[in-house]
Design a protein around this motif. Structure first.
Motif, PDB file in Angstrom:
ATOM      1  N   PRO A 335      26.472  19.891  35.338  1.00 37.77           N
ATOM      2  CA  PRO A 335      26.286  20.854  34.244  1.00 37.77           C
ATOM      3  C   PRO A 335      26.080  22.286  34.712  1.00 37.77           C
ATOM      4  CG  PRO A 335      25.091  18.837  33.764  1.00 37.77           C
ATOM      5  CD  PRO A 335      25.592  18.710  35.172  1.00 37.77           C
ATOM      6  N   ARG A 336      25.503  22.480  35.906  1.00 35.23           N
ATOM      7  CA  ARG A 336      25.287  23.843  36.393  1.00 35.23           C
ATOM      8  C   ARG A 336      26.566  24.483  36.908  1.00 35.23           C
ATOM      9  NH1 ARG A 336      19.924  22.007  38.062  1.00 35.23           N
ATOM     10  NH2 ARG A 336      20.617  21.518  40.170  1.00 35.23           N
ATOM     11  N   LEU A 337      27.613  23.683  37.110  1.00 33.23           N
ATOM     12  CA  LEU A 337      28.886  24.267  37.528  1.00 33.23           C
ATOM     13  C   LEU A 337      29.384  25.305  36.523  1.00 33.23           C
ATOM     14  CD1 LEU A 337      31.029  21.274  38.913  1.00 33.23           C
ATOM     15  CD2 LEU A 337      29.992  23.147  40.212  1.00 33.23           C
ATOM     16  N   ALA A 338      29.064  25.111  35.255  1.00 32.32           N
ATOM     17  CA  ALA A 338      29.572  26.020  34.220  1.00 32.32           C
ATOM     18  C   ALA A 338      29.146  27.453  34.481  1.00 32.32           C
ATOM     19  CB  ALA A 338      29.100  25.562  32.837  1.00 32.32           C
ATOM     20  N   ARG A 339      27.867  27.643  34.871  1.00 35.10           N
ATOM     21  CA  ARG A 339      27.391  29.009  35.096  1.00 35.10           C
ATOM     22  C   ARG A 339      28.076  29.624  36.315  1.00 35.10           C
ATOM     23  NH1 ARG A 339      21.196  28.306  37.350  1.00 35.10           N
ATOM     24  NH2 ARG A 339      20.929  27.007  35.514  1.00 35.10           N
ATOM     25  N   TYR A 340      28.350  28.816  37.346  1.00 39.27           N
ATOM     26  CA  TYR A 340      28.999  29.347  38.549  1.00 39.27           C
ATOM     27  C   TYR A 340      30.473  29.652  38.287  1.00 39.27           C
ATOM     28  CZ  TYR A 340      24.879  26.896  40.370  1.00 39.27           C
ATOM     29  OH  TYR A 340      23.602  26.424  40.573  1.00 39.27           O
ATOM     30  N   LEU A 341      31.167  28.715  37.647  1.00 38.05           N
ATOM     31  CA  LEU A 341      32.577  28.939  37.343  1.00 38.05           C
ATOM     32  C   LEU A 341      32.753  30.115  36.390  1.00 38.05           C
ATOM     33  CD1 LEU A 341      33.788  25.241  36.873  1.00 38.05           C
ATOM     34  CD2 LEU A 341      34.049  26.692  38.894  1.00 38.05           C
ATOM     35  N   GLY A 342      31.813  30.270  35.448  1.00 36.72           N
ATOM     36  CA  GLY A 342      31.940  31.336  34.470  1.00 36.72           C
ATOM     37  C   GLY A 342      31.980  32.719  35.077  1.00 36.72           C
ATOM     38  N   ARG A 343      31.351  32.893  36.229  1.00 36.32           N
ATOM     39  CA  ARG A 343      31.427  34.197  36.904  1.00 36.32           C
ATOM     40  C   ARG A 343      32.261  34.109  38.179  1.00 36.32           C
ATOM     41  NH1 ARG A 343      25.411  33.265  37.256  1.00 36.32           N
ATOM     42  NH2 ARG A 343      24.964  32.517  39.367  1.00 36.32           N
ATOM     43  N   LEU A 344      33.052  33.037  38.304  1.00 36.98           N
ATOM     44  CA  LEU A 344      33.965  32.821  39.416  1.00 36.98           C
ATOM     45  C   LEU A 344      33.254  32.849  40.768  1.00 36.98           C
ATOM     46  CD1 LEU A 344      37.276  34.639  38.403  1.00 36.98           C
ATOM     47  CD2 LEU A 344      36.959  32.210  38.850  1.00 36.98           C
ATOM     48  N   ALA A 345      32.050  32.313  40.818  1.00 30.40           N
ATOM     49  CA  ALA A 345      31.399  32.102  42.108  1.00 30.40           C
ATOM     50  C   ALA A 345      32.186  31.048  42.876  1.00 30.40           C
ATOM     51  CB  ALA A 345      29.958  31.646  41.911  1.00 30.40           C
ATOM     52  N   ASP A 346      32.268  31.207  44.182  1.00 28.13           N
ATOM     53  CA  ASP A 346      32.969  30.241  45.027  1.00 28.13           C
ATOM     54  C   ASP A 346      32.064  29.035  45.240  1.00 28.13           C
ATOM     55  OD1 ASP A 346      34.474  28.879  46.868  1.00 28.13           O
ATOM     56  OD2 ASP A 346      34.138  30.293  48.521  1.00 28.13           O
ATOM     57  N   VAL A 347      32.374  27.929  44.573  1.00 30.67           N
ATOM     58  CA  VAL A 347      31.574  26.704  44.698  1.00 30.67           C
ATOM     59  C   VAL A 347      31.993  25.978  45.971  1.00 30.67           C
ATOM     60  CG1 VAL A 347      31.033  24.473  43.674  1.00 30.67           C
ATOM     61  CG2 VAL A 347      31.244  26.494  42.210  1.00 30.67           C
ATOM     62  N   ARG A 348      31.032  25.748  46.855  1.00 24.84           N
ATOM     63  CA  ARG A 348      31.287  25.088  48.131  1.00 24.84           C
ATOM     64  C   ARG A 348      30.391  23.860  48.273  1.00 24.84           C
ATOM     65  NH1 ARG A 348      31.629  29.901  52.705  1.00 24.84           N
ATOM     66  NH2 ARG A 348      32.888  31.390  51.511  1.00 24.84           N
ATOM     67  N   LEU A 349      30.768  22.982  49.173  1.00 20.41           N
ATOM     68  CA  LEU A 349      29.924  21.834  49.483  1.00 20.41           C
ATOM     69  C   LEU A 349      28.735  22.299  50.324  1.00 20.41           C
ATOM     70  CD1 LEU A 349      32.656  19.173  50.319  1.00 20.41           C
ATOM     71  CD2 LEU A 349      31.305  19.382  48.224  1.00 20.41           C
ATOM     72  N   PRO A 350      27.618  21.557  50.304  1.00 25.29           N
ATOM     73  CA  PRO A 350      26.423  21.996  51.037  1.00 25.29           C
ATOM     74  C   PRO A 350      26.574  21.812  52.543  1.00 25.29           C
ATOM     75  CG  PRO A 350      26.002  19.903  49.941  1.00 25.29           C
ATOM     76  CD  PRO A 350      27.362  20.348  49.489  1.00 25.29           C
ATOM     77  N   ARG A 351      26.602  22.917  53.242  1.00 26.50           N
ATOM     78  CA  ARG A 351      26.623  22.918  54.710  1.00 26.50           C
ATOM     79  C   ARG A 351      25.726  24.048  55.181  1.00 26.50           C
ATOM     80  NH1 ARG A 351      31.927  22.458  53.403  1.00 26.50           N
ATOM     81  NH2 ARG A 351      32.261  24.679  53.767  1.00 26.50           N
ATOM     82  N   GLY A 352      25.026  23.810  56.275  1.00 25.88           N
ATOM     83  CA  GLY A 352      24.163  24.846  56.807  1.00 25.88           C
ATOM     84  C   GLY A 352      23.354  24.337  57.975  1.00 25.88           C
ATOM     85  N   GLU A 353      22.590  25.236  58.564  1.00 24.75           N
ATOM     86  CA  GLU A 353      21.752  24.899  59.708  1.00 24.75           C
ATOM     87  C   GLU A 353      20.364  24.528  59.212  1.00 24.75           C
ATOM     88  OE1 GLU A 353      19.943  26.965  63.784  1.00 24.75           O
ATOM     89  OE2 GLU A 353      21.143  28.141  62.372  1.00 24.75           O
ATOM     90  N   GLU A 354      19.920  23.330  59.550  1.00 23.83           N
ATOM     91  CA  GLU A 354      18.600  22.860  59.121  1.00 23.83           C
ATOM     92  C   GLU A 354      17.557  23.252  60.158  1.00 23.83           C
ATOM     93  OE1 GLU A 354      16.445  18.582  58.403  1.00 23.83           O
ATOM     94  OE2 GLU A 354      18.442  18.896  57.541  1.00 23.83           O
ATOM     95  N   LEU A 355      16.459  23.825  59.679  1.00 26.05           N
ATOM     96  CA  LEU A 355      15.403  24.307  60.555  1.00 26.05           C
ATOM     97  C   LEU A 355      14.102  23.582  60.228  1.00 26.05           C
ATOM     98  CD1 LEU A 355      16.176  28.105  60.208  1.00 26.05           C
ATOM     99  CD2 LEU A 355      16.912  26.598  62.042  1.00 26.05           C
ATOM    100  N   THR A 356      13.472  23.008  61.238  1.00 26.79           N
ATOM    101  CA  THR A 356      12.193  22.329  61.041  1.00 26.79           C
ATOM    102  C   THR A 356      11.061  23.337  61.174  1.00 26.79           C
ATOM    103  OG1 THR A 356      11.936  21.819  63.378  1.00 26.79           O
ATOM    104  CG2 THR A 356      13.161  20.231  62.030  1.00 26.79           C
TER     105      THR A 356
END
Length: 658
Positions: A335-356
């Motif tokens: 459901p939150r995709l609507a707000r991102y698509l509505g302003r053409l945000a680039d929706v990406r899969l979750p990737r990143g560096e995890e820090l403990t």
């Protein structure tokens, strides 16, 4: 839209934005019905007829004269252009404003970018607002194919044309809400344009493919099919283009193609029949087969194949994307995709560096986000998109660093035809004076409603937070175990309920948990600290934040400046950090970084919270796409005269140039 007639001007208000057309004392309102104004690409939702006098001052913004066939003649600062009786002047302000001099005349743009139309006869005024949403919501089942169909159907909010005018932000309607229903629903029943473009994705990890390619599919209006293929492909113009054999590969390729296709469409749109050649057009379009008018006339599919066949060097001529959001491929987040698509945000899969916590304790990051609180949650994640987009969001497990932490669902409707409403609450040791000063600097210009609440009781603070206003800014004292201090006690995080404010700024010590509860209880977005903040710093940061928000910076971009320059309190954004609650004077805000060591100036033309606008440069008048420009020489007085936003001096000081 609400139009207010005043003695010396007309004010238009819609969706929390305000513009004013200034008239001289000789103007009088005519009773004759207004004539139609504007070219074929404009939708007029409100008009007023004004008769006769000598001059009309329009709001600042990019200025052009629109010919009857829709071709635009740009008018730069310090220039004057004649206007025929059949032509219309457009000022691309926060609400684009149109003016047609019935007897003809001239338009002059001063050095501040403010246009004046001079004429001996009546004029007709008009304002452009986005069309109404054709569909309020789209219901889908939880199966990947149903969700894919919903993403495609949501493209009904984009202009229903095959031409590059699909990029034009003012022609976009609000994106429909996406709702999941276990009983399922056929989103294909929505009457959206068939672009002839198709995405095919593998059945294995299908939802990951759907989420990672969703913005590309949305913009292209591409149908998405979950099949037994092993490689995701884009089918356009009779050709098949491989996206990748894994969701991650397809995700990265889709982001690159989105940036390439959309920005090239922007350049073609402007250089084609609109007649405004952007600064990047010659270098970028040199890589593409065909000239701008030819490309403009192609359908989406054949045009996309031309873009994808171009050398990858074309990407070096295009700016970075304004917003990227990492979204976990889970149905509950759809459901939150609507707000991102509505302003053409680039929706990406979750990737990143995890820090403990162990890593954080000795970490000196390139990403300037770390609070002094001992209550650092685990894990903390630096999103991959950091540095690749103007604003980054994280809608996935874990707490992001250098990005807004998306959660909740938008519960507050825009104030429609009401002007912005801001409530500054003083319930701590810090003075709210600087914050009030920044908001009130634009009070008259925007018909801004700025209110103060001093020393509230717990019940009074609860009542203030429940109000349907744009911003509640707390200049407060907060204790982690007790909550926000009020005149008769404390308002604890667990006691928050029914927050009606769109944005809440919790400018007080260690307020992250409190802000999260504000979003969970109805706020769209909240700003908070993850550590202690001395009174003097709280007063400084609160004033700077208020100034940036009032100038149309989205919440996360404004908070990011505080993190980068000061960082002492570990500022964070919770909820929809891509939301804007203010309004820029020119429609595109700018960030200026000054290096006094070598006397260079870098201007980052930030763009709106949605891509597609063109801008006029401050130092060089040629229109361009938003992005970064570095100047070896710049006139400081010129910047001070033409710039609303502050300058960042030597990366450690925010200086307001007013």
């Amino acid at each position: 839209m609400r139009v207010v007639e005043r003695d010396e001007g007309i004010r238009a208000v819609t969706d929390g934005k305000t513009v004013t057309v200034e008239l001289g004392e000789a103007w009088a309102y005519a009773e004759d019905p207004p004539e139609d104004v504007g070219g074929p690409s404009y939708l007029l939702t409100c008009r007023e007829h004004v008769a006769p006098a000598t001059a009309v001052r329009l709001p600042a913004g990019g200025v052009a004269v629109i010919e009857p066939d829709g071709v635009e003649r740009r008018v730069g600062r310090g220039e004057t252009e004649s206007v025929a009786p059949t032509e219309t002047v457009v000022a691309q302000a926060a609400i684009p404003t149109l003016c047609r001099p019935v007897a003809g005349g001239t338009v002059t743009v001063d050095t501040a970018g403010e246009p004046t139309v001079a004429t001996d006869g009546p004029v007709t005024l008009g304002w452009i607002t986005p069309p109404d949403a054709p569909v309020a919501r789209i219901v889908a089942g939880r199966a990947p194919q149903s969700i894919a169909d919903a993403v495609t159907a949501a493209s009904v909010s984009l202009p229903g044309v095959h031409s590059p005018r699909r990029t034009w932000p003012n022609a976009r309607a609000p994106a429909p809400r996406l709702v999941l229903d276990g009983n399922g629903h056929d989103p294909a029943a929505v009457d959206y344009m068939d672009s002839g473009v198709e995405l095919t994705v593998p059945e294995t990890d299908a939802l990951s493919y759907v989420v990672g390619t969703s913005t590309l599919a949305y913009y292209l209006g591409a149908s998405v099919s979950v099949t037994d293929t092993t490689i995701a492909r884009l089918h356009a113009g009779g050709e098949a283009w491989p996206l990748g054999a894994t969701p991650e590969a397809a995700d990265r390729k889709a982001s690159s193609w989105l940036r390439r296709i959309f920005y090239l469409d922007c350049l073609v749109r402007c250089a084609g029949p609109d007649g405004v050649r952007l600064r990047e057009a010659d270098d970028a379009l040199a890589f593409v087969a065909g000239d701008a008018p030819e490309l403009f006339d192609l359908d989406i599919g054949p045009r996309v194949t031309r873009y994808l066949a171009a050398d990858d060097a074309v990407l070096e001529e295009l700016p970075r994307w304004p917003e990227a959001v990492h979204v976990a491929p889970e149905p509950r987040r759809v459901p939150r995709l609507a707000r991102y698509l509505g302003r053409l945000a680039d929706v990406r899969l979750p990737r990143g560096e995890e820090l403990t916590v162990a890593v954080l304790s000795g970490w000196e990051p390139d990403v300037p986000v770390r609070g002094q609180s001992r209550r650092v949650p685990v894990p903390r994640i630096v999103p991959e998109a950091h540095g690749e987009a103007g604003v980054v969001g994280w809608d996935a497990p874990g707490r992001p660093m250098g990005a807004f932490d998306a959660r909740g669902d938008p519960a507050n409707d825009a104030n429609g035809d009401e002007a912005l409403q801001v409530v500054v609450v003083h319930c701590g040791w810090q003075s709210p004076h600087g914050t009030l000063e920044r908001w009130r600097a634009r009070e008259d210009e925007l018909a801004l409603d700025v209110e103060t609440v001093s020393r509230p009781t717990v019940d009074e603070l609860q009542a203030t937070l429940r109000r349907n206003v744009d911003v509640v800014h707390l200049a407060a004292h907060h204790e982690y175990d007790n909550g926000v201090k009020c005149s008769d006690g404390y308002l604890n995080a667990h006691e928050l309920s029914g927050v009606g404010a769109t944005a809440v700024v919790a400018n007080c010590c260690d307020s992250e948990r409190w802000a999260r509860k504000a979003v969970d209880n109805g706020a769209d977005v909240a700003v908070a600290t993850t550590g202690p903040i001395p009174v003097v710093e709280a007063e400084r940061d609160g004033a700077d934040l208020a100034g940036l928000l009032s100038l149309g910076w989205c919440v996360e971009r404004a908070v990011g400046v505080l993190r980068e320059i000061y960082d002492g309190a570990g500022w964070v954004t919770v909820g929809d950090g891509g939301a804007c609650v203010g309004q820029s004077r020119p429609p595109t805000p700018a960030r200026v970084s000054i290096d006094t060591t070598n006397d260079t100036v870098q201007i980052d033309y930030l763009g709106s919270n949605t891509p597609g606008y063109r801008i006029n440069g401050l130092q060089e008048m040629a229109p361009r796409l938003p992005g970064k420009v570095k100047y070896d020489e710049v006139d400081r007085s010129h910047l001070s005269e033409h710039l609303d936003s502050p300058a960042i001096v030597d990366s450690d000081q925010i200086t307001w140039m007013d």
